[in-house]
Design a protein around this motif. Structure first.
Motif, PDB file in Angstrom:
ATOM      1  N   SER A 394       0.662  -1.282   0.141  1.00  0.00           N
ATOM      2  CA  SER A 394      -0.072   0.060   0.057  1.00  0.00           C
ATOM      3  C   SER A 394       0.802   1.366   0.029  1.00  0.00           C
ATOM      4  O   SER A 394       0.598   2.107  -0.732  1.00  0.00           O
ATOM      5  CB  SER A 394      -0.877   0.114   1.420  1.00  0.00           C
ATOM      6  OG  SER A 394      -1.724   1.062   1.447  1.00  0.00           O
ATOM      7  N   LYS A 395       1.839   1.190   0.787  1.00  0.00           N
ATOM      8  CA  LYS A 395       2.793   2.439   0.961  1.00  0.00           C
ATOM      9  C   LYS A 395       3.519   2.593  -0.360  1.00  0.00           C
ATOM     10  O   LYS A 395       3.718   3.830  -0.637  1.00  0.00           O
ATOM     11  CB  LYS A 395       3.703   2.203   2.218  1.00  0.00           C
ATOM     12  CG  LYS A 395       2.931   2.794   3.401  1.00  0.00           C
ATOM     13  CD  LYS A 395       3.988   2.457   4.616  1.00  0.00           C
ATOM     14  CE  LYS A 395       3.227   2.384   5.887  1.00  0.00           C
ATOM     15  NZ  LYS A 395       3.897   1.763   6.948  1.00  0.00           N
ATOM     16  N   VAL A 397       2.714   1.542  -3.473  1.00  0.00           N
ATOM     17  CA  VAL A 397       2.036   2.109  -4.500  1.00  0.00           C
ATOM     18  C   VAL A 397       1.014   3.343  -4.368  1.00  0.00           C
ATOM     19  O   VAL A 397       0.517   3.594  -5.440  1.00  0.00           O
ATOM     20  CB  VAL A 397       1.162   1.011  -5.189  1.00  0.00           C
ATOM     21  CG1 VAL A 397       2.118  -0.214  -5.691  1.00  0.00           C
ATOM     22  CG2 VAL A 397       0.555   0.349  -4.078  1.00  0.00           C
ATOM     23  N   PHE A 398       1.041   4.077  -3.238  1.00  0.00           N
ATOM     24  CA  PHE A 398      -0.006   5.059  -2.902  1.00  0.00           C
ATOM     25  C   PHE A 398      -1.275   4.557  -3.069  1.00  0.00           C
ATOM     26  O   PHE A 398      -2.127   5.450  -3.778  1.00  0.00           O
ATOM     27  CB  PHE A 398       0.444   6.218  -3.842  1.00  0.00           C
ATOM     28  CG  PHE A 398       1.712   6.733  -3.295  1.00  0.00           C
ATOM     29  CD1 PHE A 398       2.393   6.765  -2.296  1.00  0.00           C
ATOM     30  CD2 PHE A 398       2.603   7.733  -4.569  1.00  0.00           C
ATOM     31  CE1 PHE A 398       3.584   7.107  -1.983  1.00  0.00           C
ATOM     32  CE2 PHE A 398       3.676   8.111  -4.157  1.00  0.00           C
ATOM     33  CZ  PHE A 398       4.495   7.990  -2.798  1.00  0.00           C
ATOM     34  N   VAL A 399      -1.512   3.632  -2.598  1.00  0.00           N
ATOM     35  CA  VAL A 399      -3.186   3.107  -2.853  1.00  0.00           C
ATOM     36  C   VAL A 399      -3.638   3.138  -1.465  1.00  0.00           C
ATOM     37  O   VAL A 399      -2.864   2.536  -0.553  1.00  0.00           O
ATOM     38  CB  VAL A 399      -3.160   1.697  -3.424  1.00  0.00           C
ATOM     39  CG1 VAL A 399      -4.793   1.290  -3.238  1.00  0.00           C
ATOM     40  CG2 VAL A 399      -2.945   1.801  -4.916  1.00  0.00           C
ATOM     41  N   ASP A 400      -4.601   3.544  -1.050  1.00  0.00           N
ATOM     42  CA  ASP A 400      -5.380   3.751   0.292  1.00  0.00           C
ATOM     43  C   ASP A 400      -5.022   2.457   0.980  1.00  0.00           C
ATOM     44  O   ASP A 400      -5.333   1.201   0.519  1.00  0.00           O
ATOM     45  CB  ASP A 400      -6.725   4.124   0.163  1.00  0.00           C
ATOM     46  CG  ASP A 400      -7.188   4.714   1.622  1.00  0.00           C
ATOM     47  OD1 ASP A 400      -7.374   5.901   1.729  1.00  0.00           O
ATOM     48  OD2 ASP A 400      -7.379   3.814   2.343  1.00  0.00           O
ATOM     49  N   GLN A 401      -4.831   2.352   2.208  1.00  0.00           N
ATOM     50  CA  GLN A 401      -4.446   1.218   2.970  1.00  0.00           C
ATOM     51  C   GLN A 401      -5.890   0.364   3.013  1.00  0.00           C
ATOM     52  O   GLN A 401      -5.865  -0.948   3.501  1.00  0.00           O
ATOM     53  CB  GLN A 401      -4.054   1.581   4.537  1.00  0.00           C
ATOM     54  CG  GLN A 401      -2.637   2.428   4.431  1.00  0.00           C
ATOM     55  CD  GLN A 401      -1.813   1.869   5.359  1.00  0.00           C
ATOM     56  OE1 GLN A 401      -2.171   1.101   6.207  1.00  0.00           O
ATOM     57  NE2 GLN A 401      -0.582   2.746   5.514  1.00  0.00           N
ATOM     58  N   LYS A 402      -7.046   0.984   3.125  1.00  0.00           N
ATOM     59  CA  LYS A 402      -8.333   0.220   3.379  1.00  0.00           C
ATOM     60  C   LYS A 402      -8.585  -0.453   1.761  1.00  0.00           C
ATOM     61  O   LYS A 402      -8.995  -1.604   1.775  1.00  0.00           O
ATOM     62  CB  LYS A 402      -9.284   1.091   3.483  1.00  0.00           C
ATOM     63  CG  LYS A 402      -9.578   1.574   4.787  1.00  0.00           C
ATOM     64  CD  LYS A 402     -10.573   0.500   5.438  1.00  0.00           C
ATOM     65  CE  LYS A 402     -11.112   1.023   6.796  1.00  0.00           C
ATOM     66  NZ  LYS A 402     -11.536  -0.336   7.336  1.00  0.00           N
TER      67      LYS A 402
ATOM     68  N   TYR B  95      -0.268  10.736   3.986  1.00  0.00           N
ATOM     69  CA  TYR B  95      -1.530  10.852   4.374  1.00  0.00           C
ATOM     70  C   TYR B  95      -1.916  12.128   5.079  1.00  0.00           C
ATOM     71  O   TYR B  95      -1.106  13.000   5.636  1.00  0.00           O
ATOM     72  CB  TYR B  95      -1.774   9.750   5.589  1.00  0.00           C
ATOM     73  CG  TYR B  95      -1.956   8.528   4.749  1.00  0.00           C
ATOM     74  CD1 TYR B  95      -3.249   7.786   4.687  1.00  0.00           C
ATOM     75  CD2 TYR B  95      -0.938   7.708   3.961  1.00  0.00           C
ATOM     76  CE1 TYR B  95      -3.434   6.702   4.026  1.00  0.00           C
ATOM     77  CE2 TYR B  95      -1.400   6.584   3.440  1.00  0.00           C
ATOM     78  CZ  TYR B  95      -2.436   5.952   3.614  1.00  0.00           C
ATOM     79  OH  TYR B  95      -2.675   4.833   2.821  1.00  0.00           O
ATOM     80  N   LEU B 100      -5.402   9.249   2.468  1.00  0.00           N
ATOM     81  CA  LEU B 100      -4.305   9.463   1.531  1.00  0.00           C
ATOM     82  C   LEU B 100      -4.545  10.767   0.672  1.00  0.00           C
ATOM     83  O   LEU B 100      -5.643  11.138   0.136  1.00  0.00           O
ATOM     84  CB  LEU B 100      -4.390   8.206   0.304  1.00  0.00           C
ATOM     85  CG  LEU B 100      -3.224   8.046  -0.634  1.00  0.00           C
ATOM     86  CD1 LEU B 100      -1.805   7.824   0.529  1.00  0.00           C
ATOM     87  CD2 LEU B 100      -3.389   7.073  -1.692  1.00  0.00           C
ATOM     88  N   THR B 152       6.327   5.124  -8.570  1.00  0.00           N
ATOM     89  CA  THR B 152       5.119   4.795  -8.890  1.00  0.00           C
ATOM     90  C   THR B 152       4.783   5.214 -10.529  1.00  0.00           C
ATOM     91  O   THR B 152       4.334   4.641 -11.203  1.00  0.00           O
ATOM     92  CB  THR B 152       4.038   5.496  -8.068  1.00  0.00           C
ATOM     93  OG1 THR B 152       4.161   7.036  -8.316  1.00  0.00           O
ATOM     94  CG2 THR B 152       4.089   5.333  -6.813  1.00  0.00           C
ATOM     95  N   LEU B 155       5.947   2.556 -12.256  1.00  0.00           N
ATOM     96  CA  LEU B 155       5.041   1.368 -12.159  1.00  0.00           C
ATOM     97  C   LEU B 155       3.810   1.656 -13.265  1.00  0.00           C
ATOM     98  O   LEU B 155       3.308   0.754 -13.702  1.00  0.00           O
ATOM     99  CB  LEU B 155       4.684   1.165 -11.026  1.00  0.00           C
ATOM    100  CG  LEU B 155       5.529   0.415  -9.978  1.00  0.00           C
ATOM    101  CD1 LEU B 155       5.127   0.412  -8.450  1.00  0.00           C
ATOM    102  CD2 LEU B 155       5.876  -0.879 -10.512  1.00  0.00           C
TER     103      LEU B 155
END
Lengths: 514, 231
Positions: A394-395, A397-402, B95, B100, B152, B155
């Motif tokens: 998650s960290k 790739v910057f995708v929300d942890q949820k 965050y 985010l 990113t 990616l």
């Protein structure tokens, strides 16, 4: 091991080309592996006579290979020989590639050769006499012989393998070597396929040899003391007739391997053109063109080393390559990470180029099917090639942890990812989920999906054509107004579906044949 | 032999009830990680209403604060006022208030892309220096953060990673240093290849696992194919 949808697609091809009976025999062999004629009768629940006819047809079309095995078991010491029939899955799929083969031949050779090649594809295997007979209305005997010589010289056509070779059991040394390298169980099936094909294949020196009087030459070669024992044994079986009553004679067929070599090289060149530039593609194309004749197996990892001068000669043949100097060529080859060997020769790791292309294919599917975030996660795991933990992913790739666990779960459920649970017991019990891309398993699934998709597209083509059969049977003078629009739409549908099928087949070759 | 800790006269825990002190000590011991309210109940073995009452009182006295845990947004997480929540609790520098900060991330991504585009070829340090000099952002981005953004972008196939060869176009970059170039853009005549599988309905079908020639979901009646072939 052929995948489930691979079998279904192959059966569909046989059913469309040769009818349901042949398809039933093929399906039985595809699912159960090599069988004797009587076992085919039993498992396919088809009368012996029909099985006999089907096998003759399938052998004629290079789809089934017969071979003899020696059974030394039993009460007495009598060696019993039985004929087994093995289906060649790849040759079934190659049938859908005939138009591609024809295009290659038409680009390189003249009309006469193309027509002769077409007859060979249609009839499976032919003697020279039969070829002359088929083509006598348009071409004379001499020109047919000349055309065949051109096709053989270009390696588009080869001698057929033996009808029923004897499968010599592997020696103890070979068995011991295999046990050391990998488990016998895993190796069992591809091993027998390879062994049968090797046993049936004509000697390399004879594979592309045209001699008017084959019988004389064969007998001369049989007398030659230098031939080894295995070859002599092979030849003695060539002389005998098969269980099905097929006479041994010199037959010719299309050499699928040559086309696969070309398609593989094309795929690599196009990938380099897209990834690097046109000049690098010209350099690679020249290198592969000059090494093709020396390559043996399609699936070889690296190309055969070729001296730089030979590559440069090939570059000069291309109009765009004439502006390239020898130093430029050297620079491009080094940029492509070619290995420089002895005598200033170069070779390239084709497998790594193809692996990049395979990754790109799968990533493209993930992007279209699951969206950008999933694509980024998949690419991260694919490049990392080891297990990564959910929160770390998650960290990175910057995708929300949820959201990350949901994406990972979806990809895992569709078999795109491999997951491992790790439980840490301390003051509190914590469970971590680790993820990775298991490429070998995933590539197999992707290939199976491709067979499934190809089957679906093929079925849809058949359905659309059936729906529009009335429209297609209309005489030209009645094709006007709304009927003409409908007819045009039907043609478009056919064109789009067939084009999709053709491109899908390129991807299937990338994952299966190269 | 352990020595009993002497009560610190300067400690803010002065004048707290016994329960409040127990809870405060527990929260403080967790430092910048804080603690989840149910864990307080479990560890102190106090009755729920007592815990709730004590927490309210500690909050009123500004001895503790409620923080948002990015992984469990619904849970009440407490931390001593002296500490700032750790990156594990807040989710890290990207965050903001437990979510985010996509707007900021997008802005940094666009800035990085424009710098790589103008520099043609750039290393992390080069982009970091350029951003630092420009003073575009109110918040300062570290070099590691820029490296994360570049990863990113790579990616997403927007930039391509190379190792400098030290010659030709890489002449300005030390040999073997990782550097980035803009990936070939769609529409430039060399579009990234779209898999043939992804261009037909089956390749992206969510129901492909249930599809078979004789099944309820089949290629003949497939709605996705009807749309695909709707010319």
């Amino acid at each position: 091991m052929t995948t489930q949808w691979g079998i279904k697609y192959a059966v569909h091809i046989i059913s469309t080309h040769f009818g349901d009976l042949a398809a039933r025999v093929c399906e039985c062999l595809l699912r159960r592996g090599p069988l004797s004629k009587h076992n085919i009768v039993r498992f396919a629940e088809t009368p012996l006579k029909q099985v006999h006819v089907c096998l003759l047809l399938l052998i004629q079309q290079n789809i089934v290979q017969a071979y003899i095995v020696e059974d030394t078991g039993g009460m007495d010491d009598v060696v019993k020989q039985t004929t087994q029939y093995m289906v060649l899955f790849d040759n079934i799929i190659h049938r859908t590639r005939f138009p591609k083969f024809m295009t290659v031949v038409a680009q390189e050779l003249d009309k006469g050769c193309t027509e002769l090649f077409q007859s060979l594809l249609q009839h499976g295997r032919l003697t020279v006499e039969k070829m002359i007979q088929i083509q006598e209305s348009s071409y004379g005997e001499e020109s047919v012989r000349e055309n065949l010589a051109k096709l053989v010289h270009a390696h588009f056509v080869e001698r057929c393998p033996a009808v029923e070779p004897l499968l010599v059991p592997p020696s103890e040394e070979e068995l011991a070597a295999k046990k050391r390298s990998r488990s016998a169980k895993v190796a069992a099936e591809p091993d027998i396929m390879e062994r049968v094909i090797d046993a049936a294949a004509p000697m390399e020196s004879k594979r592309f040899l045209i001699i008017r009087d084959d019988i004389t030459i064969d007998s001369e070669m049989a007398d030659d003391g230098s031939a080894n024992v295995g070859e002599k044994r092979k030849r003695s079986f060539l002389a005998s007739n098969s269980e099905l009553g097929i006479k041994e004679e010199v037959l010719w067929r299309a050499n699928y391997e040559e086309f696969l070599h070309r398609f593989k090289h094309n795929a690599c060149v196009e990938d380099v053109r897209q990834r690097v530039d046109d000049s690098a593609a010209i350099a690679l194309s020249a290198m592969l063109e000059s090494s093709r004749r020396m390559e043996s197996k399609v699936k070889s990892r690296t190309s055969v080393p070729v001296p730089i001068n030979a590559i440069y000669e090939e570059v000069m043949k291309d109009e765009a390559g004439r502006s390239m100097t020898l130093d430029d060529l050297r620079e491009y080859l080094e940029h492509l990470k070619c290995d420089r060997g002895a005598n200033d020769s170069y070779s390239i790791d084709l497998k790594s180029i193809l692996e990049l292309a395979q990754n790109e294919e799968v990533e493209s599917i993930v992007l279209k099917r699951y969206g950008e975030d999933s694509h980024r996660i998949f690419r991260l795991l694919s490049k990392a090639d080891h297990l990564l933990e959910t929160s770390k992913i998650s960290k990175m790739v910057f995708v929300d942890q949820k959201e990350t666990p949901n994406i990972l779960y979806k990809l895992w459920k569709d078999k795109y990812l491999h997951m491992e649970k790790v439980t840490v017991v301390g003051s509190q019990q914590c469970e971590f989920l680790l993820w990775k891309v298991n490429k070998s398993a995933l590539w197999k699934n992707i290939l199976d999906d491709m067979y499934h998709a190809s089957l679906n597209v093929s079925l849809r083509v058949v359905h659309e054509m059936e729906q529009g059969s009335e429209l297609l049977s209309l005489p030209p003078e009645k094709r006007e107004g709304p009927l003409l629009v409908k007819l045009e739409r039907l043609r478009n549908i056919k064109r789009v579906l067939e084009e999709s099928l053709r491109k899908l087949d390129d991807s299937m070759m990338l994952f299966h044949d190269f | 032999m352990s020595k009993r800790k002497r009560p610190d006269s300067a400690a803010p825990a002065h004048g707290l009830t016994e329960h409040e002190k127990t809870i405060y000590d527990l929260i403080k011991s967790k430092q910048d990680m804080g603690i989840f309210s149910q864990d307080i109940r479990r560890e102190t073995k106090l009755l729920p209403n007592m815990v709730t009452k004590s927490l309210k009182s500690l909050l009123a006295k500004n001895l503790i604060k409620e923080v948002q845990n990015v992984q469990h947004k619904g849970r009440k997480h407490y931390m001593a006022s002296d500490f700032e929540p750790s990156a594990e609790i807040t989710g890290g520098s990207w965050y903001h208030e437990g979510a985010l900060d996509k707007t900021f991330i997008d802005l940094v991504r666009k800035t990085c892309l424009s710098y790589i585009s103008s520099l043609k070829i750039a290393t992390v340090e080069m982009i970091y220096d350029a951003i630092k000099r420009s003073k575009l952002f109110h918040v300062e981005c570290s070099q590691e953060q820029i490296a994360e953004i570049l990863r990113t972008l790579e990616l997403d196939n927007q930039i391509v990673e190379f190792r400098s060869t030290g010659c030709g176009e890489f002449a300005s970059i030390p040999i073997l240093r990782v550097c980035y170039k803009i990936a070939k853009k769609p529409g430039s005549g060399k579009e990234p290849k779209v898999s043939p599988m992804a261009s037909i309905p089956c390749g992206v079908c969510p129901r492909i696992g249930y599809c078979s020639p004789d099944g309820i979901i089949n290629p003949i009646t497939c709605e996705y194919y009807n749309k695909f072939l709707d010319f």
